[in-house]
Design a protein around this motif. Structure first.
Motif, PDB file in Angstrom:
ATOM      1  N   LEU A 185      -9.224   1.825  -4.219  1.00 27.33           N
ATOM      2  CA  LEU A 185      -9.703   3.044  -3.579  1.00 27.33           C
ATOM      3  C   LEU A 185      -9.648   4.325  -4.798  1.00 27.33           C
ATOM      4  CD1 LEU A 185     -10.767   4.573  -1.176  1.00 27.33           C
ATOM      5  CD2 LEU A 185      -8.447   4.172  -0.251  1.00 27.33           C
ATOM      6  N   ASP A 186      -8.474   4.514  -5.166  1.00 27.37           N
ATOM      7  CA  ASP A 186      -8.262   5.253  -6.220  1.00 27.37           C
ATOM      8  C   ASP A 186      -9.491   5.332  -6.908  1.00 27.37           C
ATOM      9  OD1 ASP A 186      -7.249   3.283  -7.827  1.00 27.37           O
ATOM     10  OD2 ASP A 186      -5.369   4.400  -7.774  1.00 27.37           O
ATOM     11  N   GLU A 187     -10.212   4.759  -7.632  1.00 25.70           N
ATOM     12  CA  GLU A 187     -11.632   4.693  -8.438  1.00 25.70           C
ATOM     13  C   GLU A 187     -12.965   5.317  -7.307  1.00 25.70           C
ATOM     14  OE1 GLU A 187     -12.892   2.311 -12.407  1.00 25.70           O
ATOM     15  OE2 GLU A 187     -12.097   1.161 -10.671  1.00 25.70           O
ATOM     16  N   VAL A 206     -21.175   2.210  -1.984  1.00 25.76           N
ATOM     17  CA  VAL A 206     -19.763   1.387  -2.515  1.00 25.76           C
ATOM     18  C   VAL A 206     -19.818   0.624  -2.275  1.00 25.76           C
ATOM     19  CG1 VAL A 206     -17.317   1.834  -2.886  1.00 25.76           C
ATOM     20  CG2 VAL A 206     -18.864   4.306  -2.274  1.00 25.76           C
ATOM     21  N   SER A 207     -19.788  -0.929  -2.780  1.00 25.97           N
ATOM     22  CA  SER A 207     -19.667  -1.888  -2.982  1.00 25.97           C
ATOM     23  C   SER A 207     -18.044  -2.463  -3.732  1.00 25.97           C
ATOM     24  CB  SER A 207     -20.337  -3.042  -2.956  1.00 25.97           C
ATOM     25  OG  SER A 207     -21.277  -2.890  -4.041  1.00 25.97           O
ATOM     26  N   PHE A 208     -17.210  -2.111  -2.908  1.00 20.90           N
ATOM     27  CA  PHE A 208     -15.363  -3.316  -3.032  1.00 20.90           C
ATOM     28  C   PHE A 208     -15.908  -4.577  -3.455  1.00 20.90           C
ATOM     29  CE2 PHE A 208     -14.860   0.747  -0.095  1.00 20.90           C
ATOM     30  CZ  PHE A 208     -14.031   1.094  -1.800  1.00 20.90           C
ATOM     31  N   GLN A 209     -14.428  -4.778  -4.834  1.00 18.14           N
ATOM     32  CA  GLN A 209     -14.059  -5.955  -4.531  1.00 18.14           C
ATOM     33  C   GLN A 209     -12.653  -6.420  -4.018  1.00 18.14           C
ATOM     34  OE1 GLN A 209     -13.743 -10.042  -6.737  1.00 18.14           O
ATOM     35  NE2 GLN A 209     -15.244  -8.625  -6.702  1.00 18.14           N
ATOM     36  N   VAL A 210     -12.804  -7.584  -2.992  1.00 17.92           N
ATOM     37  CA  VAL A 210     -11.644  -8.204  -2.101  1.00 17.92           C
ATOM     38  C   VAL A 210     -11.166  -9.154  -2.677  1.00 17.92           C
ATOM     39  CG1 VAL A 210     -13.113  -6.280  -0.662  1.00 17.92           C
ATOM     40  CG2 VAL A 210     -13.456  -8.668  -0.049  1.00 17.92           C
ATOM     41  N   ARG A 211     -10.011  -9.363  -1.500  1.00 18.26           N
ATOM     42  CA  ARG A 211      -9.272 -10.558  -1.775  1.00 18.26           C
ATOM     43  C   ARG A 211      -9.911 -11.656  -0.824  1.00 18.26           C
ATOM     44  NH1 ARG A 211      -3.288  -8.623  -2.278  1.00 18.26           N
ATOM     45  NH2 ARG A 211      -3.362  -7.261  -4.159  1.00 18.26           N
ATOM     46  N   SER A 212      -9.502 -12.673  -0.912  1.00 15.83           N
ATOM     47  CA  SER A 212     -10.112 -13.968  -0.844  1.00 15.83           C
ATOM     48  C   SER A 212      -9.924 -13.316   1.358  1.00 15.83           C
ATOM     49  CB  SER A 212      -9.927 -15.442  -0.747  1.00 15.83           C
ATOM     50  OG  SER A 212      -8.562 -15.251  -0.727  1.00 15.83           O
ATOM     51  N   ASP A 213      -8.894 -12.681   1.436  1.00 13.64           N
ATOM     52  CA  ASP A 213      -9.307 -12.437   2.627  1.00 13.64           C
ATOM     53  C   ASP A 213      -9.455 -11.433   3.759  1.00 13.64           C
ATOM     54  OD1 ASP A 213      -8.051 -10.136   2.573  1.00 13.64           O
ATOM     55  OD2 ASP A 213      -6.101  -9.879   3.218  1.00 13.64           O
ATOM     56  N   GLY A 214     -11.254 -11.315   2.818  1.00 14.69           N
ATOM     57  CA  GLY A 214     -11.838 -10.220   3.321  1.00 14.69           C
ATOM     58  C   GLY A 214     -11.602  -8.915   4.069  1.00 14.69           C
ATOM     59  N   ALA A 215      -9.627  -8.503   3.789  1.00 14.60           N
ATOM     60  CA  ALA A 215      -8.993  -7.740   4.770  1.00 14.60           C
ATOM     61  C   ALA A 215      -8.704  -6.733   3.463  1.00 14.60           C
ATOM     62  CB  ALA A 215      -8.376  -8.575   5.492  1.00 14.60           C
ATOM     63  N   LEU A 217      -9.208  -4.590  -0.365  1.00 17.18           N
ATOM     64  CA  LEU A 217      -9.560  -4.223  -2.143  1.00 17.18           C
ATOM     65  C   LEU A 217      -8.310  -5.645  -2.962  1.00 17.18           C
ATOM     66  CD1 LEU A 217     -10.164  -1.083  -2.283  1.00 17.18           C
ATOM     67  CD2 LEU A 217     -11.097  -2.387  -0.679  1.00 17.18           C
ATOM     68  N   ALA A 218      -9.786  -6.086  -4.460  1.00 18.27           N
ATOM     69  CA  ALA A 218      -8.852  -6.534  -5.039  1.00 18.27           C
ATOM     70  C   ALA A 218      -7.685  -5.885  -6.137  1.00 18.27           C
ATOM     71  CB  ALA A 218      -9.854  -7.129  -6.318  1.00 18.27           C
ATOM     72  N   GLY A 219      -6.600  -4.786  -5.952  1.00 21.93           N
ATOM     73  CA  GLY A 219      -6.562  -3.994  -5.959  1.00 21.93           C
ATOM     74  C   GLY A 219      -5.150  -3.879  -5.320  1.00 21.93           C
ATOM     75  N   GLY A 220      -5.291  -4.877  -3.368  1.00 20.18           N
ATOM     76  CA  GLY A 220      -4.454  -4.365  -3.171  1.00 20.18           C
ATOM     77  C   GLY A 220      -4.343  -3.460  -1.702  1.00 20.18           C
ATOM     78  N   HIS A 221      -5.127  -2.137  -1.515  1.00 15.87           N
ATOM     79  CA  HIS A 221      -5.842  -1.165  -0.990  1.00 15.87           C
ATOM     80  C   HIS A 221      -5.917  -2.053   0.657  1.00 15.87           C
ATOM     81  CE1 HIS A 221      -4.650   3.034  -0.885  1.00 15.87           C
ATOM     82  NE2 HIS A 221      -5.115   2.841   0.142  1.00 15.87           N
ATOM     83  N   PRO A 222      -5.714  -1.640   1.932  1.00 15.16           N
ATOM     84  CA  PRO A 222      -6.658  -2.116   2.932  1.00 15.16           C
ATOM     85  C   PRO A 222      -7.756  -2.114   2.917  1.00 15.16           C
ATOM     86  CG  PRO A 222      -4.310  -1.078   3.813  1.00 15.16           C
ATOM     87  CD  PRO A 222      -4.757  -0.642   2.271  1.00 15.16           C
TER      88      PRO A 222
END
Length: 325
Positions: A185-187, A206-215, A217-222
Motif C-alpha cells: 500500500l505504501d508504494e 491501481v491493481s494490487f498483487q494479493v495473496r491467495s486468500d484474496g483479502a 496484499l502480497a506484502g500483508g496489508h489488508p
C-alpha cells in the motif's frame, strides 16, 4: 549490437478519458507482453524482461499491441513495466538513451493504436503508461511478495526507479497510468503522489498483487484498507488486482466492493507459477479460464478486465466476446 529505439512520433493525443469509457460499461484490457514476445522468439530471460524488446525487437512489440487490439482490447498498456532508468543504466545505456527507450514504449503503442483507429474510426483506443513496482526493478520476484523496504521518503533509490519513468511517459503525452502488480500500500500511495505531482490532470488505475486468500496484499496489508484508500483518491478511477491466479479474483472482488464504489479491475495471469531464478513460468495445470470466469467478475463490479502473464490474444478475443457480446 543494440538496435535503436523507434524514432520520435507526434506526442500522444488522447481525446477520451478512461472514467468516461468506464461509465458506459466494461472495458477490455490487453494481455501479456512477455509471453507473446517469448512465443515470437524474443528472449525475455533478463533483468529487463520484456523491456529488452524495446531496443532488440521494437517491431515485435508493436505487432503484439496490434494483435491485442484486433482481439478486442480497447486499452493497451505500454511495454514499460520493467523499463526504469536505473535498470537501463545497469544494462549499459546512458541516461539519454535510457529515457529514449522508455519513450519508445509509448511510441510503439501509439503507432499500433493509430493504425487500428485508421481502420476502425468509430473506435477509441486508450494507451496506459505501464508502471511496475519496485520489486520488478529488483528482478527477483519480490513483486509477488512485497519483501522489500520502500523507505519513503528517505530512499531516493526508490524515487529514481519510479519518478523518471513517469516523467518520460508524461512528456510523451500519457495521461492514463496503470500501476500494476503493486504488492504494498505504501508504494501505491507514493506512486499516485508522484503521478499527481507530475501530471495533475492524469487518471490511473491501481491493481494490487494479493495473496491467495484474496483479502491481503502480497506484502500483508489488508486489501480492504487499500481499497478504502483508493476510494478517497480522485486520481484513481479504478482499483483491483492483477497477475494473480484466476480463482483468486473471485475472492478479492467482494473485498474490494465492500470498501469502494469505484469500478474494479481484474486481469489475472493464466494460473501458472513463476520461478524468479530461471525467470520462467511453470504450468499449474488446467483450470477454469478467464473468459469463463469474467461474467461473474462483471457481476461483482469489475469494469476493467483483461489478462496478465501467460495470457494471449486468443484469450483476450474470447474475453471480449464474453463481456462485450
Amino acid at each position: 549490437m543494440r538496435t535503436s529505439p523507434v524514432p520520435a512520433s507526434p506526442c500522444l493525443q488522447q481525446t477520451a478519458r478512461l472514467s468516461d469509457l468506464l461509465s458506459l460499461g466494461p472495458v477490455v484490457l490487453d494481455g501479456a507482453m512477455g509471453t507473446e514476445l517469448d512465443s515470437r522468439g524474443v528472449d525475455t530471460r533478463h533483468a529487463l524482461w520484456s523491456a529488452l524488446a524495446l531496443t532488440a525487437a521494437p517491431e515485435t512489440v508493436r505487432a503484439v499491441h496490434s494483435d491485442y487490439l484486433d482481439a478486442g482490447a480497447r486499452v493497451v498498456t505500454t511495454n514499460t513495466y520493467q523499463a526504469t532508468l536505473p535498470a537501463l543504466l545497469r544494462a549499459g545505456h546512458d541516461a539519454a538513451a535510457a529515457r529514449e527507450i522508455i519513450a519508445a514504449g509509448v511510441r510503439l503503442a501509439d503507432e499500433a493504436a493509430r493504425r487500428f483507429e485508421a481502420k476502425h474510426p468509430e473506435t477509441q483506443v486508450l494507451i496506459a503508461g505501464g508502471l511496475g513496482p519496485y520489486g520488478a526493478y529488483l528482478a527477483d520476484g519480490s513483486e509477488y511478495t512485497g519483501a522489500y523496504d520502500v523507505g519513503i521518503p528517505e530512499d531516493s533509490g526508490f524515487r529514481e526507479v519510479h519518478r523518471p519513468r513517469i516523467e518520460v511517459l508524461a512528456e510523451e503525452g500519457v495521461d492514463l497510468f496503470a500501476l500494476e502488480t503493486i504488492p504494498r500500500l505504501d508504494e501505491a500511495q507514493a506512486l499516485v503522489a508522484m503521478v499527481k505531482d507530475l501530471t495533475p490532470q492524469a487518471e490511473c488505475w491501481v491493481s494490487f498483487q494479493v495473496r491467495s486468500d484474496g483479502a491481503h496484499l502480497a506484502g500483508g496489508h489488508p486489501l480492504a484498507e487499500a481499497a478504502g484508500w483508493a476510494e478517497g483518491e480522485e486520481t484513481v478511477v479504478a482499483v483491483g488486482v492483477n497477475c494473480v491466479a484466476p480463482d483468486v479474483v473471485g475472492r478479492a472482488l467482494p473485498v474490494l466492493r465492500a470498501a469502494t464504489a469505484k469500478p474494479l479491475v481484474a486481469y489475472p495471469n493464466a494460473g501458472d507459477l513463476y520461478d524468479p531464478v530461471t525467470k520462467t513460468w511453470q504450468s499449474a495445470g488446467e483450470g477454469i479460464g478467464i473468459p469463463e470466469l469474467a461474467p461473474s467478475w462483471i457481476a461483482a463490479g469489475a469494469r476493467l478486465v483483461g489478462g496478465c502473464c501467460r495470457t494471449r490474444p486468443a484469450q483476450i478475443r474470447e474475453l471480449a466476446h464474453a463481456v462485450c457480446p
